[in-house]
Design a protein around this motif. Sequence first.
Motif, PDB file in Angstrom:
ATOM      1  N   LEU A  82      16.748  11.964  17.133  1.00 39.81           N
ATOM      2  CA  LEU A  82      15.950  12.810  16.240  1.00 39.81           C
ATOM      3  C   LEU A  82      14.998  13.695  17.037  1.00 39.81           C
ATOM      4  O   LEU A  82      14.823  14.878  16.729  1.00 39.81           O
ATOM      5  N   LEU A  83      14.382  13.125  18.083  1.00 42.47           N
ATOM      6  CA  LEU A  83      13.486  13.923  18.931  1.00 42.47           C
ATOM      7  C   LEU A  83      14.257  15.002  19.683  1.00 42.47           C
ATOM      8  O   LEU A  83      13.758  16.121  19.859  1.00 42.47           O
ATOM      9  N   ALA A  84      15.457  14.686  20.145  1.00 40.15           N
ATOM     10  CA  ALA A  84      16.278  15.693  20.825  1.00 40.15           C
ATOM     11  C   ALA A  84      16.638  16.826  19.882  1.00 40.15           C
ATOM     12  O   ALA A  84      16.631  18.008  20.280  1.00 40.15           O
ATOM     13  N   TRP A  85      16.967  16.504  18.628  1.00 39.89           N
ATOM     14  CA  TRP A  85      17.257  17.550  17.640  1.00 39.89           C
ATOM     15  C   TRP A  85      16.043  18.445  17.459  1.00 39.89           C
ATOM     16  O   TRP A  85      16.167  19.665  17.355  1.00 39.89           O
ATOM     17  N   HIS A  86      14.864  17.847  17.421  1.00 38.65           N
ATOM     18  CA  HIS A  86      13.644  18.631  17.256  1.00 38.65           C
ATOM     19  C   HIS A  86      13.421  19.532  18.466  1.00 38.65           C
ATOM     20  O   HIS A  86      13.061  20.698  18.323  1.00 38.65           O
ATOM     21  N   ARG A  87      13.647  19.007  19.674  1.00 31.91           N
ATOM     22  CA  ARG A  87      13.478  19.834  20.876  1.00 31.91           C
ATOM     23  C   ARG A  87      14.427  21.028  20.862  1.00 31.91           C
ATOM     24  O   ARG A  87      14.043  22.148  21.205  1.00 31.91           O
TER      25      ARG A  87
END
Length: 125
Positions: A82-87
Amino acid sequence: MIASLLYNVTRRLLSVPRVLLRHETSKDAELLVPRLENAVLRRQLHSPVRYQPADRLWPAALSSLIPRRRLAQVFPVTPGTLLAWHRKLVTRKWDYSKRRTTSGRPPTRAELKKLVQRLARENSR
Protein backbone atom coordinates in the motif's frame (compact mmCIF):
# COMPACT_ATOMS: atom_id res chain seq x y z
CA MET A 1 -7.09 14.64 -7.98
CA ILE A 2 -10.37 12.86 -8.66
CA ALA A 3 -9.05 9.56 -7.29
CA SER A 4 -7.94 11.21 -4.05
CA LEU A 5 -11.29 12.96 -3.74
CA LEU A 6 -13.15 9.68 -4.26
CA TYR A 7 -10.86 8.00 -1.76
CA ASN A 8 -11.53 10.65 0.89
CA VAL A 9 -15.29 10.55 0.31
CA THR A 10 -15.27 6.75 0.49
CA ARG A 11 -13.29 6.77 3.74
CA ARG A 12 -15.67 9.30 5.28
CA LEU A 13 -18.71 7.27 4.25
CA LEU A 14 -17.19 4.08 5.58
CA SER A 15 -16.15 5.69 8.87
CA VAL A 16 -19.74 6.58 9.85
CA PRO A 17 -20.85 2.96 10.38
CA ARG A 18 -17.52 2.19 12.01
CA VAL A 19 -18.39 4.44 14.89
CA LEU A 20 -21.90 3.05 15.26
CA LEU A 21 -21.28 -0.63 14.73
CA ARG A 22 -17.58 -1.22 15.17
CA HIS A 23 -17.66 -5.03 15.29
CA GLU A 24 -20.22 -5.55 12.52
CA THR A 25 -18.49 -3.09 10.21
CA SER A 26 -15.10 -4.76 10.52
CA LYS A 27 -16.72 -8.13 9.82
CA ASP A 28 -18.44 -6.75 6.71
CA ALA A 29 -15.21 -5.12 5.56
CA GLU A 30 -13.39 -8.44 5.96
CA LEU A 31 -16.01 -10.03 3.72
CA LEU A 32 -15.70 -7.30 1.09
CA VAL A 33 -11.94 -7.66 0.67
CA PRO A 34 -12.01 -11.20 -0.83
CA ARG A 35 -14.87 -10.15 -3.13
CA LEU A 36 -12.77 -7.28 -4.45
CA GLU A 37 -9.78 -9.58 -4.85
CA ASN A 38 -11.90 -12.12 -6.75
CA ALA A 39 -13.17 -9.39 -9.08
CA VAL A 40 -9.60 -8.37 -9.90
CA LEU A 41 -8.54 -11.98 -10.43
CA ARG A 42 -11.51 -12.75 -12.69
CA ARG A 43 -10.74 -9.73 -14.83
CA GLN A 44 -7.12 -10.85 -15.28
CA LEU A 45 -7.59 -14.60 -15.48
CA HIS A 46 -4.74 -15.41 -17.90
CA SER A 47 -2.23 -12.73 -16.98
CA PRO A 48 -0.31 -11.64 -13.88
CA VAL A 49 -2.37 -9.72 -11.34
CA ARG A 50 -2.05 -5.99 -11.84
CA TYR A 51 -4.06 -3.68 -9.64
CA GLN A 52 -5.48 -0.62 -11.39
CA PRO A 53 -5.98 2.65 -9.49
CA ALA A 54 -9.66 1.85 -8.89
CA ASP A 55 -8.66 -1.57 -7.53
CA ARG A 56 -6.23 0.10 -5.13
CA LEU A 57 -8.80 2.56 -3.83
CA TRP A 58 -11.09 0.06 -2.12
CA PRO A 59 -8.51 -1.96 -0.18
CA ALA A 60 -6.93 1.27 1.04
CA ALA A 61 -10.30 2.58 2.22
CA LEU A 62 -11.32 -0.73 3.82
CA SER A 63 -7.99 -1.08 5.62
CA SER A 64 -9.05 1.57 8.13
CA LEU A 65 -12.12 -0.49 9.10
CA ILE A 66 -10.30 -3.73 9.87
CA PRO A 67 -8.33 -4.13 13.12
CA ARG A 68 -4.55 -4.05 12.60
CA ARG A 69 -4.01 -7.55 13.93
CA ARG A 70 -6.27 -8.96 11.19
CA LEU A 71 -4.82 -7.04 8.22
CA ALA A 72 -2.25 -9.68 7.29
CA GLN A 73 -4.90 -12.42 7.32
CA VAL A 74 -7.48 -10.51 5.29
CA PHE A 75 -5.63 -8.48 2.66
CA PRO A 76 -3.90 -9.92 -0.38
CA VAL A 77 -1.35 -7.10 -0.20
CA THR A 78 0.91 -6.06 2.65
CA PRO A 79 1.01 -2.59 4.20
CA GLY A 80 4.33 -2.14 2.42
CA THR A 81 2.56 -2.66 -0.90
CA LEU A 82 0.00 0.00 0.00
CA LEU A 83 2.86 2.39 0.81
CA ALA A 84 4.56 1.55 -2.50
CA TRP A 85 1.32 2.33 -4.36
CA HIS A 86 1.19 5.67 -2.57
CA ARG A 87 4.82 6.45 -3.49
CA LYS A 88 4.13 5.67 -7.15
CA LEU A 89 1.05 7.88 -7.08
CA VAL A 90 3.04 10.77 -5.64
CA THR A 91 5.88 10.38 -8.13
CA ARG A 92 3.42 10.32 -11.04
CA LYS A 93 1.69 13.42 -9.73
CA TRP A 94 4.88 15.46 -9.35
CA ASP A 95 6.64 14.24 -12.51
CA TYR A 96 7.13 17.14 -14.89
CA SER A 97 9.07 15.25 -17.58
CA LYS A 98 6.20 15.55 -20.07
CA ARG A 99 6.27 19.34 -19.80
CA ARG A 100 9.92 19.56 -20.81
CA THR A 101 10.53 19.58 -24.54
CA THR A 102 14.32 19.51 -24.43
CA SER A 103 16.82 18.89 -21.71
CA GLY A 104 19.44 21.35 -20.59
CA ARG A 105 19.70 25.08 -20.85
CA PRO A 106 17.50 26.91 -23.37
CA PRO A 107 19.35 28.36 -26.39
CA THR A 108 20.70 31.91 -26.20
CA ARG A 109 19.17 34.50 -28.54
CA ALA A 110 21.23 35.46 -31.60
CA GLU A 111 21.27 39.18 -30.78
CA LEU A 112 22.66 38.47 -27.32
CA LYS A 113 25.41 36.29 -28.82
CA LYS A 114 26.38 39.08 -31.21
CA LEU A 115 26.49 41.62 -28.38
CA VAL A 116 28.75 39.41 -26.24
CA GLN A 117 31.10 38.75 -29.18
CA ARG A 118 31.29 42.48 -30.03
CA LEU A 119 32.06 43.40 -26.40
CA ALA A 120 34.73 40.69 -26.29
CA ARG A 121 36.40 42.07 -29.45
CA GLU A 122 36.28 45.68 -28.23
CA ASN A 123 37.52 44.92 -24.72
CA SER A 124 40.21 42.28 -25.03
CA ARG A 125 41.11 42.38 -21.32
